[in-house]
Design an enzyme around this catalytic site. Structure first.
Site, short mmCIF file in Angstrom:
data_model
loop_
_atom_site.label_atom_id
_atom_site.label_comp_id
_atom_site.label_asym_id
_atom_site.label_seq_id
_atom_site.Cartn_x
_atom_site.Cartn_y
_atom_site.Cartn_z
N ASP A 200 103.42 95.86 57.10
CA ASP A 200 102.87 96.93 56.26
C ASP A 200 101.60 96.47 55.57
OD1 ASP A 200 105.93 97.60 56.47
OD2 ASP A 200 104.81 99.44 56.06
O1 MRU Z 1 109.62 102.17 55.15
P1 MRU Z 1 109.02 102.29 56.52
O2 MRU Z 1 109.97 102.85 57.53
O3 MRU Z 1 107.69 103.01 56.50
O4 MRU Z 1 108.73 100.78 56.95
C1 MRU Z 1 108.19 100.53 58.21
C2 MRU Z 1 107.98 99.09 58.48
O5 MRU Z 1 108.27 98.24 57.67
C3 MRU Z 1 107.29 98.74 59.77
O6 MRU Z 1 107.74 97.51 60.25
C4 MRU Z 1 105.77 98.66 59.53
O7 MRU Z 1 105.30 99.80 58.86
C5 MRU Z 1 105.02 98.51 60.81
S1 MRU Z 1 105.08 99.98 61.81
C6 MRU Z 1 104.13 99.69 63.18
#
Ligand code: MRU
Length: 369
Positions: free
Chosen positions: A256
Site C-alpha cells: 500500500d
Molecule cells: O484494505 P485493502 O483491501 O485495500 O488492502 C489491500 C492490500 O493490502 C493490498 O495488498 C495492496 O493494496 C496491494 S493491491 C495490488
C-alpha cells in the site's frame, strides 16, 4: 457478504467498468456470494465506495477515485480555466482523504494537480480542450496499470524462478488480494502468480484468509478458482506450519505504501509472514508499481495506519462471531521492515530495498500524461 452461507457464483471478472462516461464497480463487499455492480456518478459516490471498501486495493482505489472525478467533470460546464482548476484540486484532495494508508491516490492527485496547473498556463487551449485533455489523462490510467502489472508479473516470475536451482515448479504463498479486483486488471503479486502459472511453473499457490476482512478467502480465492489456478486456502495462523511442512519457494505480497528506505505497509498480517519467512529462509518479495512508492517519507515509521471499525472483526457479514461487549483493535495494515524484504518487484525491474533510490528517476517522470 449477503449471508453466512453464500454460494460462490463465478462470472467473468471485471472489477471496474468504464465506458461512454459511465463508471460501474463490482461491489466487493458482496463477493463471493453476489456479483453486483454499483454505479458511480461522481466524486461523492467514488469517495464512499473507497471508504466503505466496495472497491479496495491500492491501485484500484486511485483509479476509481480519479475516474469518479472524470465522470463528474463530464457532466459539468466550466466558464473559466481557473474555475476548472480549482474544482479539480479541491475534489482530488477530498478523494485522498477516503483512506489514509495506500499512497497511490495521493500520488495520482499530485500528478493530476500538476497537470491541471500546466494546462491552465497553456494559453493555446481553451477551457473545453483543457477539460478534455485532463479527462483523457485520467482514462489513460486504466491501460497503464494493466501494462505495469504485466511487466511486474514478468519480472517477478523470473526472479522467483531464478531463485530455485533446478527446473522445478514452485509453491508460492500470498496474502490479501492483489489481483484483478485490486487493480485495473491482472494484478501485482497475483500478476506474478498468474505469470508463473502461464509458464507452467506454478505447482500451487497458498492464499491466506486475511482476517478480518477476508480478502484472501473471499476475493483471491474467487479469482484463483475462476482461472483454475491450483490454489489452497489457509487461515492466517497456519503460515508458520505451512512453511515448516510444505517447502514454500517464495512469498509474494503487494504494497500500500513503500517508504524511501524500503519499509513496506501492506495488509495486516504481512509483517508476521515476513518474520516467519526469514526464519525458514524463504525469499519474501513485495510486488508494487512505482505509484506505491513514497519517496517523501524516510521510513515506515511515518506511514499512517488506518484503523477500521470493530464490526469487521466481531461479525462476518451480519453474523456475530465475537462475544458481545469485547473491545477490538483493528489496524488494517502493518509495516514490514526493509531488512525482511528480499526484493521489490516493480514495472521497471527488481531492486533490493537498499537500492530503492535507483527507481527515483522513473518516478520523477509523471505516470500521468
Ligand atoms: O484494505 P485493502 O483491501 O485495500 O488492502 C489491500 C492490500 O493490502 C493490498 O495488498 C495492496 O493494496 C496491494 S493491491 C495490488
Amino acid at each position: 457478504m449477503a449471508n453466512c452461507e453464500g454460494v460462490c457464483e463465478i462470472m467473468t471478472l471485471k472489477a471496474i467498468k468504464y465506458s461512454n462516461g459511465k463508471l460501474e464497480l463490482l461491489d466487493q463487499l458482496l463477493l463471493p456470494s453476489e456479483t453486483k455492480y454499483i454505479s458511480i456518478t461522481g466524486v461523492e459516490d467514488g469517495w464512499h465506495a473507497i471508504h466503505k471498501m466496495q472497491v479496495r486495493g491500492a491501485p484500484a482505489i486511485a483509479i476509481v477515485g480519479c475516474l469518479s472525478l472524470a465522470i463528474e467533470l463530464q457532466k459539468e460546464g466550466y466558464n473559466s480555466k481557473k474555475s476548472l482548476r480549482q474544482e479539480v484540486e479541491g475534489k482530488l484532495n477530498y478523494l485522498v482523504s477516503a483512506r489514509p494508508t495506500a499512497v497511490n491516490m495521493k500520488i495520482a492527485a499530485d500528478e493530476l494537480i500538476s497537470l491541471v496547473n500546466s494546462l491552465d498556463r497553456d494559453e493555446s487551449i481553451n477551457v473545453d480542450v483543457m477539460k478534455l485533455r485532463f479527462i483523457q489523462a485520467i482514462e489513460n490510467m486504466l491501460d497503464k496499470d494493466v501494462a505495469d502489472n504485466h511487466a511486474i508479473g514478468e519480472y517477478g516470475s523470473q526472479a522467483i524462478l531464478n531463485g530455485i536451482k533446478s527446473d522445478k515448479t514452485v509453491r508460492v504463498l500470498t496474502h490479501c488480494n492483489t489481483g484483478s479486483l485490486a487493480t485495473a486488471s491482472y494484478g501485482t503479486a497475483l500478476g506474478v502468480i498468474r505469470s508463473l502459472h502461464s509458464y507452467g511453473k506454478l505447482e500451487r499457490v497458498y492464499c491466506t484468509e486475511t482476517r478480518p476482512y477476508n480478502q484472501g478467502a473471499r476475493l483471491t480465492a474467487y479469482e484463483l478458482v475462476q482461472e483454475k489456478i491450483p490454489a489452497t486456502l489457509l487461515c492466517d495462523s497456519m503460515v508458520a506450519a505451512l512453511m515448516k511442512r510444505q517447502n514454500i519457494s517464495a512469498v509474494v505480497v503487494g504494497a500500500d505504501r513503500v517508504a524511501a528506505n524500503g519499509d513496506t505497509a501492506n495488509k495486516i498480517g504481512t509483517y508476521q509472514i515476513a518474520v516467519v519467512a526469514k526464519h525458514h529462509s524463504v525469499p519474501f518479495f513485495v510486488a508494487a508499481p512505482l505509484t506505491s512508492i513514497d519517496f517523501n517519507i524516510p521510513s515506515g515509521e511515518n506511514i499512517v495506519i488506518e484503523e477500521r471499525p470493530a464490526h469487521e472483526m466481531t461479525h462476518i457479514g451480519e453474523c456475530r462471531i465475537a462475544a458481545p461487549g469485547i473491545t477490538c483493535w483493528n489496524p488494517a495494515f502493518d509495516v514490514t521492515p526493509a531488512e525482511l524484504i528480499t526484493a521489490i518487484i516493480t514495472e521497471k525491474g527488481i531492486v533490493r530495498p537498499a537500492e530503492i533510490e535507483k527507481l527515483k528517476d522513473f518516478t520523477r517522470r509523471s505516470s500521468i500524461s
